[in-house]
Design a protein around this motif. Structure first.
Motif, PDB file in Angstrom:
ATOM      1  N   UNK A   1       2.919  -9.671  -6.332  1.00 12.12           N
ATOM      2  CA  UNK A   1       2.192  -9.278  -5.316  1.00 12.12           C
ATOM      3  C   UNK A   1       2.713  -9.683  -3.910  1.00 12.12           C
ATOM      4  N   UNK A   2       3.119 -11.155  -3.914  1.00 16.25           N
ATOM      5  CA  UNK A   2       3.654 -11.569  -2.610  1.00 16.25           C
ATOM      6  C   UNK A   2       5.045 -11.125  -2.510  1.00 16.25           C
TER       7      UNK A   2
ATOM      8  N   UNK B   1       8.171  -7.590   1.066  1.00 17.79           N
ATOM      9  CA  UNK B   1       8.944  -6.427   1.324  1.00 17.79           C
ATOM     10  C   UNK B   1       8.300  -5.403   2.322  1.00 17.79           C
ATOM     11  N   UNK B   2       6.992  -5.286   2.124  1.00 14.82           N
ATOM     12  CA  UNK B   2       6.142  -4.498   3.108  1.00 14.82           C
ATOM     13  C   UNK B   2       6.478  -5.071   4.583  1.00 14.82           C
TER      14      UNK B   2
END
Length: 142
Positions: free
Chosen positions: A1-2, A7-8
Motif C-alpha cells: 500500500x505504501x 507511486x501515486x
C-alpha cells in the motif's frame, strides 16, 4: 500500500500532471469569460441584426432562436441553445489558437540557434601535429 501511495505521489508531482491541472482550471475560467461575452455582447448584437429583417420578433435573439426550438411529444429540442454553444466553442477555440500561436512565437524568439564556429587550424597547429606524429614514430622504434 505504501509503495502504491508513493507511486501515486510521484505521478501527481510530475510536471506534466501539474501543467495539465493548471490548464484545465485556466481553461474553465476562460470558457466562463467567453460564455459571458457571447451571452452578453454577441447574442444581443446578432439579435439586433436579426430584428432589422422584416417579419422577425422584437430584436431579442432568444425569442428568435426559440423559433428554432422543436416540440415533439412534449419534449422540446432547443436548437437555439446549441447554436449559442457552437458560437461559444468557435470563439473559445479561436482565441486559444491565438494564445498558443503567440506563445510558440515567443518561445521561438527566446531560443536562439546555436552556431558552432569551427576553429581553423593555424600553421602552429599543423606543426604541433607533425611534432606529435614524429614523437609517436620515434617511440614506436624504441
Amino acid at each position: 500500500m505504501k509503495k502504491m501511495l508513493g507511486e501515486f505521489r510521484e505521478f501527481i508531482m510530475k510536471g506534466d500532471v501539474l501543467d495539465l491541472a493548471v490548464g484545465v482550471v485556466i481553461g474553465s475560467a476562460f470558457t466562463a469569460i467567453v460564455k459571458q461575452v457571447v451571452d452578453g455582447l454577441i447574442t444581443p448584437l446578432v439579435g439586433l441584426v436579426i430584428s432589422l429583417i422584416p417579419g422577425t420578433t422584437n430584436g431579442n435573439l432568444e425569442d428568435t432562436l426559440n423559433i428554432l426550438d422543436v416540440k415533439f411529444r412534449g419534449v422540446t429540442f432547443q436548437f437555439g441553445d446549441v447554436i449559442s454553444a457552437i458560437i461559444t466553442f468557435i470563439i473559445t477555440g479561436f482565441v486559444l489558437f491565438l494564445v498558443v500561436r503567440a506563445a510558440n512565437r515567443a518561445k521561438n524568439l527566446r531560443e536562439k540557434p546555436v552556431v558552432v564556429v569551427e576553429k581553423t587550424p593555424t600553421s602552429e597547429d599543423y606543426l604541433a601535429e607533425i611534432r606529435d606524429l614524429l614523437k609517436a614514430q620515434a617511440n614506436e622504434k624504441n
